[in-house]
Write a protein that holds these residues in place. Structure first.
Motif, short mmCIF file in Angstrom:
data_model
loop_
_atom_site.label_atom_id
_atom_site.label_comp_id
_atom_site.label_asym_id
_atom_site.label_seq_id
_atom_site.Cartn_x
_atom_site.Cartn_y
_atom_site.Cartn_z
N GLU A 62 0.72 -1.16 0.31
CA GLU A 62 -0.24 -0.43 -0.04
C GLU A 62 0.89 1.37 0.12
OE1 GLU A 62 -3.77 -1.09 2.40
OE2 GLU A 62 -2.12 -0.87 3.49
N ILE A 75 1.07 3.94 -2.42
CA ILE A 75 0.62 5.36 -2.96
C ILE A 75 1.82 6.47 -2.94
CG2 ILE A 75 0.45 6.45 -1.05
CD1 ILE A 75 -1.18 4.90 0.90
N GLU A 110 2.03 7.19 -6.34
CA GLU A 110 0.74 7.56 -7.07
C GLU A 110 1.60 8.90 -7.36
OE1 GLU A 110 -3.19 9.27 -5.70
OE2 GLU A 110 -2.90 6.89 -5.46
N HIS A 145 -6.20 9.44 0.55
CA HIS A 145 -5.39 8.47 0.54
C HIS A 145 -6.03 8.45 2.32
CE1 HIS A 145 -4.71 5.98 -2.56
NE2 HIS A 145 -3.10 7.20 -2.73
#
Length: 125
Positions: free
Chosen positions: A23, A27, A30, A45
């Motif tokens: 995760e 992130i 991104e 998020h």
């Protein structure tokens, strides 16, 4: 105060969240996309932007170079242009001519935030 157990509460009554490595990596990736805003990625998020910066640093990602500041350009105030009495439609109008010749015309009621976004986007070209 919580020391890392996901079920513990932190001050304010919120639960502390934990993120898997996958995760975190997703992130962080991104946040590295062209035009991505770290604040927006973090908000999407539901995490603090400082935490995202920490993850990036721990993954060995150096902060990107800050863009070169835009040069200050000369401004010319032309005399003898039609005044409001001749052209009432131009009251509060401003014309911005960019380096490549593009023109942006805005009026007194333009939203500052919207104009800032447009100018920022154009400066990235």
């Amino acid at each position: 105060m919580s020391v890392g157990n996901d079920e513990d509460f932190v001050p304010g009554g919120r639960k502390r969240r934990s993120w898997t490595r996958d995760e975190k990596r997703r992130i962080v990736e991104e946040s590295l996309q062209d035009g991505a805003s770290i604040a927006e990625v973090a908000r999407r998020h539901e995490l603090n932007a400082n935490l995202l910066f920490t993850w990036r640093r721990k993954m060995g990602i150096e902060p990107t170079e800050q863009p070169v500041p835009m040069e200050i350009v000369p401004v010319t105030i032309a005399r003898g242009l039609a005044g409001e009495e001749h052209c009432p439609d131009v009251a509060g109008q401003m014309e911005i001519i960019l380096a490549e010749g593009e023109r942006i015309i805005v009026w007194a009621d333009v939203e500052t935030a919207a104009l800032s976004r447009v100018l920022k986007a154009l400066s990235r070209r």
